[in-house]
Structures are given as C-alpha cells and as structure tokens.
Design a protein around this motif. Structure first.
Motif, short mmCIF file in Angstrom:
data_model
loop_
_atom_site.label_atom_id
_atom_site.label_comp_id
_atom_site.label_asym_id
_atom_site.label_seq_id
_atom_site.Cartn_x
_atom_site.Cartn_y
_atom_site.Cartn_z
N VAL A 163 -47.19 -5.56 -20.50
CA VAL A 163 -47.37 -4.70 -19.33
C VAL A 163 -47.27 -5.52 -18.04
CG1 VAL A 163 -48.94 -3.11 -18.16
CG2 VAL A 163 -48.77 -3.08 -20.66
N ALA A 164 -47.81 -6.72 -18.05
CA ALA A 164 -47.73 -7.57 -16.86
C ALA A 164 -46.29 -7.94 -16.55
CB ALA A 164 -48.57 -8.83 -17.06
N GLY A 165 -45.48 -8.14 -17.59
CA GLY A 165 -44.06 -8.39 -17.35
C GLY A 165 -43.37 -7.21 -16.70
N PHE A 166 -43.72 -6.01 -17.18
CA PHE A 166 -43.19 -4.80 -16.58
C PHE A 166 -43.61 -4.71 -15.11
CE2 PHE A 166 -43.75 -0.44 -15.23
CZ PHE A 166 -42.55 0.16 -15.56
N ALA A 167 -44.88 -5.00 -14.82
CA ALA A 167 -45.40 -4.93 -13.45
C ALA A 167 -44.69 -5.94 -12.55
CB ALA A 167 -46.91 -5.16 -13.44
N LEU A 168 -44.40 -7.12 -13.10
CA LEU A 168 -43.67 -8.12 -12.31
C LEU A 168 -42.30 -7.60 -11.92
CD1 LEU A 168 -43.37 -10.98 -11.15
CD2 LEU A 168 -42.53 -11.70 -13.40
N ALA A 169 -41.61 -6.94 -12.85
CA ALA A 169 -40.30 -6.39 -12.55
C ALA A 169 -40.36 -5.35 -11.44
CB ALA A 169 -39.66 -5.80 -13.81
N THR A 170 -41.39 -4.49 -11.48
CA THR A 170 -41.50 -3.46 -10.45
C THR A 170 -41.91 -4.05 -9.11
OG1 THR A 170 -43.80 -2.92 -11.01
CG2 THR A 170 -42.06 -1.69 -12.15
N GLU A 171 -42.57 -5.20 -9.14
CA GLU A 171 -42.91 -5.88 -7.89
C GLU A 171 -41.66 -6.49 -7.26
OE1 GLU A 171 -46.25 -9.10 -6.50
OE2 GLU A 171 -45.07 -9.57 -8.28
N LEU A 172 -40.82 -7.09 -8.08
CA LEU A 172 -39.60 -7.73 -7.57
C LEU A 172 -38.50 -6.72 -7.26
CD1 LEU A 172 -39.44 -10.79 -10.03
CD2 LEU A 172 -40.27 -10.76 -7.66
N PHE A 173 -38.46 -5.64 -8.03
CA PHE A 173 -37.41 -4.62 -7.87
C PHE A 173 -38.10 -3.26 -7.76
CE2 PHE A 173 -35.95 -8.04 -10.74
CZ PHE A 173 -35.04 -8.65 -9.87
N ILE A 175 -37.32 -15.23 -14.76
CA ILE A 175 -37.72 -15.51 -16.13
C ILE A 175 -38.06 -16.98 -16.31
CG2 ILE A 175 -36.91 -15.57 -18.52
CD1 ILE A 175 -35.23 -13.07 -17.86
N PHE A 176 -37.31 -17.83 -15.63
CA PHE A 176 -37.49 -19.26 -15.78
C PHE A 176 -38.53 -19.83 -14.84
CE2 PHE A 176 -33.06 -18.23 -16.96
CZ PHE A 176 -33.16 -18.49 -18.31
N ASP A 177 -38.86 -19.10 -13.79
CA ASP A 177 -40.00 -19.45 -12.95
C ASP A 177 -40.45 -18.20 -12.21
OD1 ASP A 177 -41.94 -21.24 -11.76
OD2 ASP A 177 -40.85 -20.91 -9.90
N SER A 178 -41.61 -17.68 -12.60
CA SER A 178 -42.10 -16.44 -12.01
C SER A 178 -42.50 -16.60 -10.56
CB SER A 178 -43.30 -15.93 -12.82
OG SER A 178 -44.34 -16.89 -12.83
N GLU A 179 -42.63 -17.86 -10.10
CA GLU A 179 -42.99 -18.11 -8.71
C GLU A 179 -41.77 -18.18 -7.80
OE1 GLU A 179 -45.89 -18.10 -7.48
OE2 GLU A 179 -47.19 -18.20 -9.25
N GLY A 180 -40.58 -18.12 -8.38
CA GLY A 180 -39.36 -18.09 -7.57
C GLY A 180 -38.91 -19.43 -7.03
N ARG A 181 -39.39 -20.52 -7.62
CA ARG A 181 -38.97 -21.84 -7.15
C ARG A 181 -37.56 -22.16 -7.63
NH1 ARG A 181 -44.94 -23.68 -8.63
NH2 ARG A 181 -44.31 -22.49 -10.46
N ALA A 182 -36.87 -23.00 -6.88
CA ALA A 182 -35.53 -23.43 -7.26
C ALA A 182 -35.61 -24.25 -8.54
CB ALA A 182 -34.90 -24.25 -6.14
N LEU A 183 -34.68 -24.01 -9.44
CA LEU A 183 -34.66 -24.76 -10.69
C LEU A 183 -34.05 -26.13 -10.46
CD1 LEU A 183 -33.42 -21.96 -13.12
CD2 LEU A 183 -35.77 -22.61 -12.58
N PRO A 184 -34.60 -27.17 -11.07
CA PRO A 184 -34.04 -28.51 -10.89
C PRO A 184 -32.63 -28.59 -11.46
CG PRO A 184 -35.70 -28.50 -12.63
CD PRO A 184 -35.77 -27.16 -11.96
N PRO A 185 -31.79 -29.40 -10.86
CA PRO A 185 -30.41 -29.51 -11.37
C PRO A 185 -30.38 -30.14 -12.75
CG PRO A 185 -30.86 -31.19 -9.71
CD PRO A 185 -32.04 -30.27 -9.71
N GLY A 186 -29.34 -29.78 -13.49
CA GLY A 186 -29.13 -30.39 -14.80
C GLY A 186 -29.74 -29.66 -15.96
N LEU A 187 -30.51 -28.58 -15.71
CA LEU A 187 -31.08 -27.82 -16.82
C LEU A 187 -30.00 -27.03 -17.54
CD1 LEU A 187 -34.37 -26.29 -15.35
CD2 LEU A 187 -34.16 -28.20 -16.93
N ASP A 188 -29.99 -27.12 -18.85
CA ASP A 188 -29.04 -26.33 -19.64
C ASP A 188 -29.73 -25.03 -20.06
OD1 ASP A 188 -27.05 -25.32 -21.20
OD2 ASP A 188 -27.31 -26.77 -22.84
#
Length: 253
Positions: free
Chosen positions: A138-148, A79-92
């Motif tokens: 619909v694209a969000g749904f498709a992303l979920a089925t791609e990942l899971f 949800i916070f990065d659809s590309e799967g990158r590591a989130l920078p430290p310190g984000l609340d």
C-alpha cells in the motif's frame, strides 16, 4: 482528493520472506526471478533507498492506474531511489529494469483486462499485524500517487471506497486533510485474514481502474471488482513461505 503521505522513511533494514502470499501468474516472474530482482535492488549502494519488491509492486499498480500512461523515464528512477537522488554513474541497471518491465507488463495486462493478479505481499512472523504485512504494498501505491497525482484528481466520490480499502492499512496520521476518507475507513469492516486482505488489494485496484481507465465497452464501475472477486474465489488460501535466505533488503519502515 489529496494523496496521503507515504509512511515515514527509515533506514532500517527488514527481512522479507521467500515468496508471495499468493503465487504470481504463470506468465509472470518466477520465484527465483523475484529473488534475483530483490538481490539486485539490495546491491544498490548507499545512500540510495530502493524500493523492496512488495513496495515496488504497489508502486507499479499506482503508476498503471494513472489516467494517462506515465513514461518509463519518469516512473523507473524512483524505484532505485525513493528520495529522487541522482544515480551514480556506472551502475548496470539493465538486469533489474528487465525484470521490472516484465512485471509492469503483466500488471498492465491484468488491469486492462480486469483480471485477477497476485500482489507481491509477503507473510511476516507470527507477531506481525495484518496491516503491517500489507503496508509495504500500500505504501508503494501511495508513493506512486504522491509522485503522479492525476489519479487523485478523478471524481472524489468514486475514488473514496477503493482508496479506503487500501489506506485502512496505513497509520491515520498519514492521511492528512482526508476527513471523508477517514470516515469511510471507520465504516468498513477490516479484512479478517491475509487472504482477504490480498483480495481487497486487487478489488480496490480494479475499482480504481474503472474510474481512471474505464473500459471502452462501457462497463459499470463495479465490473472490474466483480471480475476480480470471481477470480479470487478460485484461488487457494495464502500460505506461509519458508524464511528467506540471504541479506535483507533496504526497508522504509
């Protein structure tokens, strides 16, 4: 059945409207809370590409329709990065996660009980095509089925109709190696207006729930869709909201 690829990602930024085409349930997030969630996602630093709240809503449904529950630790990060990158430290992320989990629980209850829910679909300008308006969800749904992909491994014949109801809003080029799905889409009458399109999202979700998360009392496959349609008949037509104020969110189209 293979999951279609989500539409090509873009770094362009788009402006969503202020509120959904259909109001969220009384127990769900208020419009102010939805605005706050979008603002929290907008503030995430580049190069992160968070989902906007319409895509998030479809994504959550795709997660919840998996035959086995997906752990929070797996479905929250995209949800916070659809590309799967590591989130920078310190984000609340706690405020955003709190709002997201509330919507997750609301949708889970609706799907479990086969009750109507109001998808977070937003009306665009007068020139926007109907599918363009619905596509982020619909694209969000498709992303979920791609990942899971467990949902897409269920009985292909039972998945065909509800998936066609959703994926008719995507570009056919995104439906690679899905000849049967494309044929099913071509045989369908597309929704005539936004209200019908939003209703079809709910009906398709319930049909998929009857496949992947059948009710213990042994209801038929059509029971979830029928209940959703009965609930939808009592809903008012979608209304055009005023323009949304504030900075636009990151988009993917």
């Amino acid at each position: 059945m293979n999951a279609p690829k989500p539409p090509a990602r873009s770094h362009a930024r788009t402006s969503p409207p202020a509120k959904p085409a259909a109001r969220p349930a009384a127990t769900g997030l208020s419009e102010a809370e939805m605005e706050r969630l979008q603002a929290l996602l907008d503030k995430l630093p580049a190069p992160l590409e968070p989902l906007d709240i319409s895509m998030l809503d479809g994504y959550l449904c795709g997660v919840l329709l998996q035959p086995k529950a997906v752990p929070d630790a797996q479905w929250l990060p995209p949800i916070f990065d659809s590309e799967g990158r590591a989130l920078p430290p310190g984000l609340d992320l706690a405020p955003a996660k709190g709002l997201i989990l509330r919507r997750y629980k609301e949708l889970n209850q609706a799907i479990t009980q086969r009750q109507w829910f109001d998808p977070w679909v937003f009306e665009l300008d007068d020139e926007a095509e109907l599918s363009e308006t619905v596509m982020p969800w619909v694209a969000g749904f498709a992303l979920a089925t791609e990942l899971f992909p467990a949902l897409m491994k269920q009985d292909a014949a039972e998945l065909l109709e509800p998936l066609a109801m959703l994926y008719l809003h995507l570009d056919p080029d995104d439906l690679e190696d899905a000849d049967e799905l494309l044929e099913e889409i071509e045989s369908m009458e597309p929704p005539v207006d936004l209200e019908a399109a939003v209703e079809s999202l709910v009906v398709a979700t319930m049909l998929l729930a009857d496949v992947a998360r059948p009710q213990k009392e042994g209801g038929t496959m059509n029971s979830g869709a029928r209940r959703a349609q009965e609930s939808a008949s009592a809903k008012t037509a979608a209304r055009r909201p005023p323009p949304r104020r504030g900075p636009p969110p990151r988009g993917r189209y």
